[in-house]
Design an enzyme around this catalytic site. Structure first.
Site, PDB file in Angstrom:
ATOM      1  N   THR A 132       9.438 -24.332  26.227  1.00  0.00           N
ATOM      2  CA  THR A 132       8.397 -24.194  25.216  1.00  0.00           C
ATOM      3  C   THR A 132       7.952 -25.453  24.934  1.00  0.00           C
ATOM      4  O   THR A 132       8.128 -26.931  25.806  1.00  0.00           O
ATOM      5  CB  THR A 132       9.038 -24.018  23.326  1.00  0.00           C
ATOM      6  OG1 THR A 132       8.063 -25.055  22.315  1.00  0.00           O
ATOM      7  CG2 THR A 132      10.053 -25.312  23.011  1.00  0.00           C
ATOM      8  N   ASP A 133       6.088 -25.380  25.045  1.00  0.00           N
ATOM      9  CA  ASP A 133       5.383 -26.566  25.422  1.00  0.00           C
ATOM     10  C   ASP A 133       5.518 -27.736  24.263  1.00  0.00           C
ATOM     11  O   ASP A 133       5.345 -29.034  24.135  1.00  0.00           O
ATOM     12  CB  ASP A 133       3.849 -26.067  25.271  1.00  0.00           C
ATOM     13  CG  ASP A 133       3.993 -25.924  23.465  1.00  0.00           C
ATOM     14  OD1 ASP A 133       4.726 -25.339  23.030  1.00  0.00           O
ATOM     15  OD2 ASP A 133       2.552 -25.828  23.360  1.00  0.00           O
ATOM     16  N   GLU A 134       6.929 -27.858  23.510  1.00  0.00           N
ATOM     17  CA  GLU A 134       7.268 -28.793  21.886  1.00  0.00           C
ATOM     18  C   GLU A 134       7.956 -29.338  22.815  1.00  0.00           C
ATOM     19  O   GLU A 134       8.027 -30.712  22.289  1.00  0.00           O
ATOM     20  CB  GLU A 134       8.033 -27.729  20.749  1.00  0.00           C
ATOM     21  CG  GLU A 134       6.500 -26.980  20.369  1.00  0.00           C
ATOM     22  CD  GLU A 134       7.382 -26.729  19.282  1.00  0.00           C
ATOM     23  OE1 GLU A 134       8.061 -27.191  18.600  1.00  0.00           O
ATOM     24  OE2 GLU A 134       6.901 -25.137  18.769  1.00  0.00           O
TER      25      GLU A 134
ATOM     26  N   TYR B 269      14.729 -29.526  16.944  1.00  0.00           N
ATOM     27  CA  TYR B 269      14.604 -28.383  17.587  1.00  0.00           C
ATOM     28  C   TYR B 269      14.116 -28.601  19.479  1.00  0.00           C
ATOM     29  O   TYR B 269      14.869 -27.907  20.529  1.00  0.00           O
ATOM     30  CB  TYR B 269      13.597 -27.209  17.404  1.00  0.00           C
ATOM     31  CG  TYR B 269      12.779 -26.165  18.108  1.00  0.00           C
ATOM     32  CD1 TYR B 269      13.542 -24.793  19.386  1.00  0.00           C
ATOM     33  CD2 TYR B 269      11.549 -26.150  18.122  1.00  0.00           C
ATOM     34  CE1 TYR B 269      13.199 -23.998  19.725  1.00  0.00           C
ATOM     35  CE2 TYR B 269      11.119 -25.644  19.575  1.00  0.00           C
ATOM     36  CZ  TYR B 269      12.127 -24.262  19.979  1.00  0.00           C
ATOM     37  OH  TYR B 269      11.037 -23.319  20.600  1.00  0.00           O
TER      38      TYR B 269
ATOM     39  N   LYS C  27      15.498 -27.686  22.446  1.00  0.00           N
ATOM     40  CA  LYS C  27      14.665 -27.318  23.705  1.00  0.00           C
ATOM     41  C   LYS C  27      14.795 -28.118  25.371  1.00  0.00           C
ATOM     42  O   LYS C  27      15.354 -27.680  26.158  1.00  0.00           O
ATOM     43  CB  LYS C  27      14.311 -26.570  23.528  1.00  0.00           C
ATOM     44  CG  LYS C  27      14.183 -25.602  22.790  1.00  0.00           C
ATOM     45  CD  LYS C  27      14.111 -24.560  23.279  1.00  0.00           C
ATOM     46  CE  LYS C  27      13.978 -23.708  24.223  1.00  0.00           C
ATOM     47  NZ  LYS C  27      14.984 -22.465  24.113  1.00  0.00           N
TER      48      LYS C  27
HETATM   49  P1  NAD Z   1      13.928 -15.780  17.489  1.00  0.00           P
HETATM   50  O1  NAD Z   1      14.468 -16.290  16.678  1.00  0.00           O
HETATM   51  O2  NAD Z   1      12.846 -14.522  17.129  1.00  0.00           O
HETATM   52  O3  NAD Z   1      15.026 -15.196  18.870  1.00  0.00           O
HETATM   53  C1  NAD Z   1      16.074 -15.764  18.391  1.00  0.00           C
HETATM   54  C2  NAD Z   1      17.288 -14.113  19.571  1.00  0.00           C
HETATM   55  O4  NAD Z   1      18.102 -14.938  19.558  1.00  0.00           O
HETATM   56  C3  NAD Z   1      18.103 -13.914  17.585  1.00  0.00           C
HETATM   57  O5  NAD Z   1      18.163 -12.750  18.346  1.00  0.00           O
HETATM   58  C4  NAD Z   1      18.789 -13.918  17.813  1.00  0.00           C
HETATM   59  O6  NAD Z   1      19.872 -13.958  17.076  1.00  0.00           O
HETATM   60  C5  NAD Z   1      19.756 -14.581  19.034  1.00  0.00           C
HETATM   61  N1  NAD Z   1      20.490 -15.896  19.320  1.00  0.00           N
HETATM   62  C6  NAD Z   1      19.962 -17.114  18.663  1.00  0.00           C
HETATM   63  N2  NAD Z   1      21.483 -17.585  18.910  1.00  0.00           N
HETATM   64  C7  NAD Z   1      22.281 -17.208  19.828  1.00  0.00           C
HETATM   65  C8  NAD Z   1      23.541 -17.584  20.563  1.00  0.00           C
HETATM   66  N3  NAD Z   1      23.963 -18.653  20.111  1.00  0.00           N
HETATM   67  N4  NAD Z   1      23.975 -16.477  21.454  1.00  0.00           N
HETATM   68  C9  NAD Z   1      23.235 -15.048  21.650  1.00  0.00           C
HETATM   69  N5  NAD Z   1      21.960 -14.883  20.626  1.00  0.00           N
HETATM   70  C10 NAD Z   1      20.751 -15.392  20.027  1.00  0.00           C
HETATM   71  O7  NAD Z   1      13.314 -17.028  18.537  1.00  0.00           O
HETATM   72  P2  NAD Z   1      11.594 -16.269  19.785  1.00  0.00           P
HETATM   73  O8  NAD Z   1      10.838 -17.163  18.748  1.00  0.00           O
HETATM   74  O9  NAD Z   1      11.933 -14.975  20.280  1.00  0.00           O
HETATM   75  O10 NAD Z   1      11.720 -17.563  21.081  1.00  0.00           O
HETATM   76  C11 NAD Z   1      12.750 -17.459  21.718  1.00  0.00           C
HETATM   77  C12 NAD Z   1      12.582 -18.431  23.412  1.00  0.00           C
HETATM   78  O11 NAD Z   1      10.862 -19.148  23.673  1.00  0.00           O
HETATM   79  C13 NAD Z   1      13.417 -19.670  22.614  1.00  0.00           C
HETATM   80  O12 NAD Z   1      14.020 -19.877  23.558  1.00  0.00           O
HETATM   81  C14 NAD Z   1      12.091 -20.252  21.737  1.00  0.00           C
HETATM   82  O13 NAD Z   1      12.266 -21.821  21.544  1.00  0.00           O
HETATM   83  C15 NAD Z   1      10.926 -19.895  23.560  1.00  0.00           C
HETATM   84  N6  NAD Z   1       9.298 -20.181  23.134  1.00  0.00           N
HETATM   85  C16 NAD Z   1       9.203 -19.297  21.164  1.00  0.00           C
HETATM   86  C17 NAD Z   1       8.098 -19.789  21.255  1.00  0.00           C
HETATM   87  C18 NAD Z   1       7.411 -18.948  19.616  1.00  0.00           C
HETATM   88  O14 NAD Z   1       6.320 -19.403  19.507  1.00  0.00           O
HETATM   89  N7  NAD Z   1       8.425 -18.337  19.234  1.00  0.00           N
HETATM   90  C19 NAD Z   1       7.152 -20.175  22.205  1.00  0.00           C
HETATM   91  C20 NAD Z   1       7.542 -20.728  23.061  1.00  0.00           C
HETATM   92  C21 NAD Z   1       8.827 -20.814  23.033  1.00  0.00           C
HETATM   93  P1  TYD Z   2       5.202 -23.014  13.406  1.00  0.00           P
HETATM   94  O1  TYD Z   2       4.996 -21.418  12.751  1.00  0.00           O
HETATM   95  O2  TYD Z   2       6.689 -23.025  12.641  1.00  0.00           O
HETATM   96  O3  TYD Z   2       5.283 -23.227  14.581  1.00  0.00           O
HETATM   97  P2  TYD Z   2       5.914 -24.404  15.517  1.00  0.00           P
HETATM   98  O4  TYD Z   2       6.346 -25.337  14.640  1.00  0.00           O
HETATM   99  O5  TYD Z   2       6.322 -24.172  16.824  1.00  0.00           O
HETATM  100  O6  TYD Z   2       4.467 -25.101  16.242  1.00  0.00           O
HETATM  101  O7  TYD Z   2       3.868 -23.718  12.419  1.00  0.00           O
HETATM  102  C1  TYD Z   2       2.712 -23.797  13.450  1.00  0.00           C
HETATM  103  C2  TYD Z   2       2.328 -24.963  12.161  1.00  0.00           C
HETATM  104  O8  TYD Z   2       2.011 -24.697  11.166  1.00  0.00           O
HETATM  105  C3  TYD Z   2       2.477 -25.817  12.415  1.00  0.00           C
HETATM  106  O9  TYD Z   2       1.822 -26.975  12.471  1.00  0.00           O
HETATM  107  C4  TYD Z   2       3.443 -26.432  10.742  1.00  0.00           C
HETATM  108  C5  TYD Z   2       2.492 -25.078  10.429  1.00  0.00           C
HETATM  109  N1  TYD Z   2       2.739 -24.623   9.241  1.00  0.00           N
HETATM  110  C6  TYD Z   2       2.373 -25.108   7.541  1.00  0.00           C
HETATM  111  O10 TYD Z   2       1.711 -25.249   7.384  1.00  0.00           O
HETATM  112  N2  TYD Z   2       2.919 -24.238   6.965  1.00  0.00           N
HETATM  113  C7  TYD Z   2       3.841 -23.197   7.409  1.00  0.00           C
HETATM  114  O11 TYD Z   2       5.224 -22.334   5.603  1.00  0.00           O
HETATM  115  C8  TYD Z   2       4.934 -23.131   7.760  1.00  0.00           C
HETATM  116  C9  TYD Z   2       5.814 -22.527   8.718  1.00  0.00           C
HETATM  117  C10 TYD Z   2       3.731 -23.784   9.338  1.00  0.00           C
END
Ligand code: NAD
Ligand code: TYD
Length: 348
Positions: free
Chosen positions: A131-133, A155, A159
């Site tokens: 992630t960019d975070e 988190y 990562k």
């Molecule tokens: P999510 O929380 O929707 O899904 C995570 C999945 O992993 C779930 O199905 C969960 O059951 C499974 N899981 C959790 N712990 C596990 C373990 N120990 N062993 C096996 N499975 C396990 O997350 P997401 O949004 O799909 O994110 C997926 C990846 O992408 C993550 O690594 C996250 O850091 C990265 N990512 C997400 C975003 C975003 O905006 N959602 C952006 C950039 C990167």
């Molecule tokens: P989020 O979707 O949790 O993603 P990330 O923390 O990975 O960026 O949050 C996106 C932005 O929205 C973040 O600046 C926090 C804000 N936010 C709210 O204002 N209210 C909410 O209930 C949530 C979940 C997030």
């Protein structure tokens, strides 16, 4: 040429969409999912895939945790896997502030177990989705792959820890690992705790939405299928040992995004409830991803933000059975109560 991809975390948001992407774009590939089915992983998220590949051997699901060495190595012994794409993670910042332990277990130790298994079984390529975070906040400029890692939440730090395991594995053992760093995703099947699906599902029900602080934080948004095409591009064309940013040049403040949702769902401004920022100093002010490296190799995002957001809102309106089952669970309600109860009270 036919390949088998192991998608860890394939029952989650990005993992399941990546499975859809692969099954559609590589008709000769097989997909295997390993997923622990935590609160964020649901078999209902994979139901459409299970149905579409019914009676073929193109898709298989295994329950299990990536940090379970026996499970991971057993799977790689019994299945012929060419590539691993690691989407398994604890992924929510707010939860990481409450309980960071599981983040370190999965996002650091779990990555190490996967890397070790990839080495042991001679896996051709392992792509770690990050992630960019990991860069922290971008007060000025944009994140390039050379920007320093400066994570600000448990988190993001986990990562970054997983990525450093990947880097060291490449250097020490030559493991063919690639890393991607993407901005904020949105789209179908996102667990309704992140900003967009949380607000969309609440606004459908005409409930108040808790906007942290003034809502002026900036996120760099990308439609999930563009992230998936980026992952797939790096898997096939990237260089092992390298890191690739994935982004769609789409910075918006949280307030802008919230107003757009109100418009799309025809809801009044009074549904916005500004609350004291629960993330405090750990709340990154701005993310901004420079994906020019990947673009220079030929990858492009193809889903403009406005149309993709409209399509996403429509998906949540049309797939209420999927998210209402999640929202009704006691663990979901308990999290809302614990995290938002003090701010929203009766409006929860
Ligand atoms: P999510 O929380 O929707 O899904 C995570 C999945 O992993 C779930 O199905 C969960 O059951 C499974 N899981 C959790 N712990 C596990 C373990 N120990 N062993 C096996 N499975 C396990 O997350 P997401 O949004 O799909 O994110 C997926 C990846 O992408 C993550 O690594 C996250 O850091 C990265 N990512 C997400 C975003 C975003 O905006 N959602 C952006 C950039 C990167
Ligand atoms: P989020 O979707 O949790 O993603 P990330 O923390 O990975 O960026 O949050 C996106 C932005 O929205 C973040 O600046 C926090 C804000 N936010 C709210 O204002 N209210 C909410 O209930 C949530 C979940 C997030």
């Amino acid at each position: 040429m036919s390949k088998t991809i192991l998608v860890t975390g394939g029952a989650g948001f990005i993992g399941s969409n990546y499975c859809r992407y692969v099954l559609q774009h590589h008709p000769d590939y097989r997909v295997i999912v390993l997923d622990a089915l935590t609160y964020a992983g649901n078999l209902s998220t994979l139901a459409d895939i299970q149905q579409s590949v019914d009676r073929t051997d193109r898709f298989r699901f295994y329950p299990g945790r990536i940090q379970d060495e026996t499970v991971v190595n057993g799977l790689l012994r019994s299945e012929r896997v060419d590539y691993i794409v690691n989407c398994a993670a604890e992924s929510h910042n707010d939860r990481s502030l409450l309980e960071p332990g599981s983040f370190i277990q999965t996002d650091v130790y779990g990555v190490f177990i996967l890397l070790d298994a990839a080495k042991r079984h001679g896996i051709e390529r392992i792509l770690h989705v990050s992630t960019d975070e990991v860069y922290g906040t971008a007060d000025t400029g944009r994140f390039t792959e050379q920007s320093p890692l400066a994570p600000n939440t448990p988190y993001a730090a986990s990562k970054a820890g997983g990525e450093l395991q990947a880097r060291a594995h490449r250097v020490a053992y030559g493991t063919p690992v690639l890393v991607t760093r993407c901005g904020n995703n949105f789209g179908p099947y996102q667990y309704p705790e992140k900003l967009l699906p949380f607000f969309i599902t609440r606004l459908i029900d005409r409930k108040k939405v808790p906007l942290y602080g003034t809502g002026e934080q900036v996120r760099d948004w990308i439609f999930v299928m563009d992230h998936c095409s980026g992952i797939d591009f790096v898997l096939h064309h990237g260089t092992p040992g390298e890191v690739y940013n994935i982004g769609a040049d789409c910075e918006r403040t949280n307030l802008e995004v919230t107003h757009r949702l109100l418009q799309l769902l025809d809801r009044p401004e009074t549904l916005i409830r500004p609350i004291p920022d629960p993330r405090g100093a750990a709340h990154d002010r701005r993310y901004s991803v420079d994906a020019s490296r990947l673009r220079s190799l030929g990858w492009r995002p193809t889903h403009p933000f406005d149309t993709a957001l409209e399509q996403t809102v429509r998906w949540y309106v049309e797939h209420q059975t999927w998210w209402r089952e999640i929202v009704a669970r006691p663990d979901y309600q308990a999290f809302l109560q614990r995290f938002y109860g003090p701010y929203l009270g009766e409006d929860l």
